[in-house]
Scaffold this active site. Structure first.
Site, PDB file in Angstrom:
ATOM      1  CB  CYS B 155      -0.977   0.009   1.178  1.00 17.20           C
ATOM      2  SG  CYS B 155      -0.231  -0.338   2.775  1.00 17.20           S
ATOM      3  N   GLY B 187      -4.037  -0.105   7.528  1.00 19.96           N
ATOM      4  CA  GLY B 187      -3.053  -0.839   6.750  1.00 19.96           C
ATOM      5  C   GLY B 187      -2.567  -2.106   7.424  1.00 19.96           C
ATOM      6  CG  HIS B 254      -0.762   4.476   3.898  1.00 22.32           C
ATOM      7  ND1 HIS B 254      -1.482   4.247   5.046  1.00 22.32           N
ATOM      8  CD2 HIS B 254      -0.295   3.250   3.511  1.00 22.32           C
ATOM      9  CE1 HIS B 254      -1.468   2.958   5.335  1.00 22.32           C
ATOM     10  NE2 HIS B 254      -0.772   2.323   4.420  1.00 22.32           N
ATOM     11  CG  ASN B 341      -4.661   2.553   4.070  1.00 17.88           C
ATOM     12  OD1 ASN B 341      -5.204   3.649   4.227  1.00 17.88           O
ATOM     13  ND2 ASN B 341      -4.876   1.540   4.886  1.00 17.88           N
TER      14      ASN B 341
END
Lengths: 365, 365, 365, 365
Positions: B155, B187, B254, B341
């Site tokens: 990711c 994540g 992210h 993500n």
């Protein structure tokens, strides 16, 4: 160097603000500083401190200041203070600090206003207390006998330059540094960051912060010209800093991911860097400053440390935490720094600076 | 390229996990994929999906799969699926995906196991769908007619390489990249990060993550050898990546601070870089992949964007957000990337990859 | 009741504030309301909306209002609006709303100023739209033809009274209610709650909030006197409410733990209460208000629902979520309510109220 | 009552868990308890503590236990301990604690297993240390000379019963209590609550918690029968408790909103209740227990206190904080309690209980 035999009276400007509250807490148990006068805005002046302040600390308001009547920030009201600490906001700090200095007061400021002044030392007390040697020249330029201004650095700069200084002391100049910060909300003061802006979020911008880091590093890590009349700002061994600053949903403690390149080839190994950080000491320690940490840099061994919640209070936040020292595929070495933005990143720095100035006779007695 | 006239039956492996749940949500409204079979561990097999899963999504379980009986992850059970999506954990993904491929199934995997395999494409669908040209060779090596494995990237790699690809397309090779990530807790899957570890905290380490970014970037941004039998891994124009990965108290999205240096001198200006990102398009768009975003890269003008909470859902998280493109004092340019993500960083990537493979005839019909 | 054949021009007061932004988002896709005029403080007046506002929503500013020039909140500027929605702060709402009403405008307000006014209906649209029957008397008292003010309730009151209304409809009067709220930060507007105050914290007090809940419930759940000239405030069947209000670190969605006692003996069983809530419908639905939810109350079966993050967006936040209906050892029954404080708790309520007023001819055409 | 002249050797069961870590921290600076033996699961047994534990405290592992080798939880290994503290999980605590008692060891347990046992005291040390008088009967039933089990209460019960005890001591029986808790994540141990479940969220259910509060209150606030052989469980003056338990995104500190009704008419006034709480003292203080707080209940004056982040560490979390004492429109009075769930809510309670047992001769020497 000996401790003062009598407590020194000190004043705190911006006493109701976030940094002011920290000054008051730290000074309330200080071995030789004694809070004597508090200054704040006209709105607070005339009120007992406990009424003027919206106290936001976990510890209660120290007994000794609860009922102190807050004064206006005018120098005459602080005439019998040996030292004045300033936690003033930048929008008022310039004029007030200048006036206090002109009134022959020794001002230790957390504000940014005079950091770039060519005769004002910008001191991170674990790094460059030697810059106090500029004070005689500062006074002479203004025809002062006792008054001067010393500033400490921006909170995120402070966390960065301490490990850099340790590395440079051992291995010579660092010429390049790339740093990404993750800064706690307490760095923005109060009310500071609205919760609606930072819950479940990152704000990848803090106004003016990147410029501060990139500029302040060179002044702090640089020297003073031979005639003692200017800072060299690393002209001969430039240090090129690139900073990315982020606000993160953390209460206290600035985390920074740092990559550095050394001028010397080959660069130090990871083991050598660890050793250099662990053995780094500073003049504030040697001089016996009571607020200096026992260890300037604590180097963590665990792969996932330092962490703000777990490590920010180590040594009352007066030192810094470093971890994950490892090779950088792009520069030479990289590592993580954690510093307590409200302790060594703010009030604690001013206080150690003042302690050192007292112990070395820079503050006129 | 035309859309399939009939819905294609697809399977989801690891259907009860975090990524599996995302596959199911995305597929439930897909124009031509139809969830036909769900696979999970022996503990879940035999149960209706609604009982087997601890559903953790804001949207409810799609009606069409609520009562589907979960199967074991054995290929025979998925024989009539045209495509199998894998959201399996790495500890089981290797053997299962290999067995599915051997049974002539087309596997699109989010797992890391085959990302470094020399015949398996590692595809970020907005960047290098051209790597599907490796599939014939992959099949030939295993004497397969239809089966193959395609993986998508980690990711945090995904968020990084999309703007890098846009810049390289316009300005030629980037030789150096330094990136610091601030990665969301989602994540880490479920249960993932204990709240006690990440509340009011940053964890400056994610196991294996930095190595993934540093390695995967070269495979994704590289080409394929002339004979179509190997990835060039940027051997001729190496890209040197240094990554610092942090877990932050954010649910989704992210954020990455990126600095890059170009091979070409002089490097592009900020304005040119903005223009290159804004005008960047990819083959997945051209081919008409229904899940591809309208804009691959949305470039923000505000100085404090992108921010995860505000920007992660733009285009259902299928594109990326970039902001703060500016000169880097150390390398050439720096900027901030935000990617979702759990969308383009995971399930959405696999699905666009599969769409592209269908539309270009790579998936045998 | 038929939908208006032409769009109705509406104005939004306090257009740059938190509630104002919500009004604008909801109205931008409304089937028959069309934003025609925006009002804000003198600081914003004269600027295009996109410049005047600090936009804090996940969705972008609707195209149709980006360039609308913000007006001062004076009635002449809104003369051709059929309806004016007010998201004004309480410190200015009183005078402005009164002036708008005097200018024969129909005002639907989210402000608290007129909630206790003896001729102003306080309407939660899923509960007591029948109180619009007070409008003729309100007008007659002020010798108005068209102008009036209708308010909606405080956000935490709204979440509470909807399930109470469902229970009372089925089982007769509730005489006692004890409620503890856990209220999201978005309820405080912007900048609202400083992050430093609410991170890793609970603030067990929200100024005036408990009094609002305790008082407003009786007006909303009560009737209107036979002559249509006063609200009965539950004088004959008093409802005794005790509220504890807390601010919690949640972005959106107020959670409330509620215990109730019925006048009738024996009280309804848990199963009967569930049934009553599930089958509860309201006049706003019957009248065909487009913003009314399909289900007024969604009753969860899972033992740990509703939860704000998972359930606040159900039906765009226009209904409420209830769960954990069970016997109360002290009163009769207890349960948990979750309502979306920025949707049904604020702007959505005003809009449904206005829809209902249009559809039933209360708004003069 | 005199302090023991020599340190007493103590053991800690479940030493690697969350509560075990707290026991170790508290005991490491204890004036007369000395950690002598640590017990944990077979996986940890045989390892030095520093290796066996995933240490999650802000303070470092105390030097004295870093290298202690962890033992299996078998009584022979703890034979020379005067006292054993149990922080075991409920799934193993029953058998192990029973075996330790049978081996004539004095067990002070934080586990729930024996709380409802008719001969085991359930003691909140600031409330009902008098229940230690049951120990002789407990021993006699099992033909033991020295062994016994004492438990402390569930963390959320503890915070509740302390102010209730203060009120009952001054004003006689409370017959009705309605409480809504907002409980910190640390109450769930480690790994405990997944961050994905509790970020930006409230979970309105904690398994078994409401039943514990509703039942435990009566045992703690009740007496012992005249023959000393049974707890009266408030049979003559029943206390009817209704609890709503919520998990909130707070690290430490349980906040509870409490309403109470007294048997006596008229009930005490707010002022009388404040006075009763402020002047409340307990036998643990009188006996000189070193871990007892100086003030059992700190009553806040500010309208928005207590708050977990600001108040949980007051007196090292050994007392409780109360605020907002005011009339309840439904019952008599209502107020907010904050207790430190990992201090007085867990390990600190066991330790004060043990201190009291030593000082009053219940622990055989």
């Amino acid at each position: 160097m000996t401790l003062p035999s009598n407590p020194l009276k000190v004043g705190v400007l911006g006493a109701t603000g976030t940094v002011g509250q920290r000054f008051i807490l730290l000074l309330s148990t200080h071995p030789f500083f004694q809070v004597h006068a508090l200054g704040a805005s006209a709105r607070s002046a005339g009120l007992p401190y406990k009424q003027a302040v919206r106290w936001k600390q976990v510890q209660p308001i120290p007994e000794a200041v609860r009922d102190l009547v807050v004064k206006n920030c005018v120098a005459e009201e602080f005439a019998d203070c040996a030292i004045v600490f300033s936690g003033l906001d930048a929008d008022v700090a310039g004029d007030i600090e200048q006036a206090f200095r002109a009134a022959e007061l020794a001002v230790f400021s957390n504000a940014k206003n005079f950091r770039r002044d060519p005769t004002v030392p910008l001191i991170v007390p674990l790094v460059n207390t030697s810059h106090l040697s500029m004070i005689p020249y500062q006074r002479s330029q203004l025809s002062l006998q006792k008054g001067f201004i010393v500033t400490n650095a921006n909170c995120s700069t402070t966390g960065l330059v301490i490990p850099l200084a340790a590395l440079e002391k051992a291995f010579g100049p660092i010429d390049t540094c790339l740093v990404t910060t993750m800064q706690a909300i307490s760095g923005a003061g109060y009310p500071g960051v609205p919760s609606f802006d930072i819950f479940d979020n990152i704000v990848p911008h803090i106004g003016g912060e990147e410029e501060k880091i990139e500029w302040e590093a060179a002044k702090i890590l640089g020297g003073i010209s031979d005639n003692g009349q200017s800072f060299d700002l690393r002209e001969k061994t430039p240090i090129n800093v690139s900073a990315n600053c982020n606000r993160v949903p953390v209460l206290e403690g600035h985390t920074e991911c740092v990559s550095v390149r050394f001028a010397r080839r080959p660069p130090p190994t990871v083991e050598e860097a660890i050793q250099a950080m662990r053995s780094f000491t500073c003049e504030a320690q040697t001089a016996g400053c009571p607020s200096a940490p026992r260890e300037v840099i604590f180097v963590h061994e665990e792969v996932d440390r330092p962490q703000p919640r777990l490590d920010r209070d180590f040594q009352k936040g007066a030192g810094v935490n470093v971890g994950r020292i490892r090779p950088c595929p792009v520069l030479d070495l990289k590592f993580v720094v954690l510093s307590n933005n409200v302790a060594i990143g703010a009030a604690t720095s001013s206080i150690i600076n003042a302690e050192y100035a007292v112990l070395t006779g820079v503050v006129a007695s």
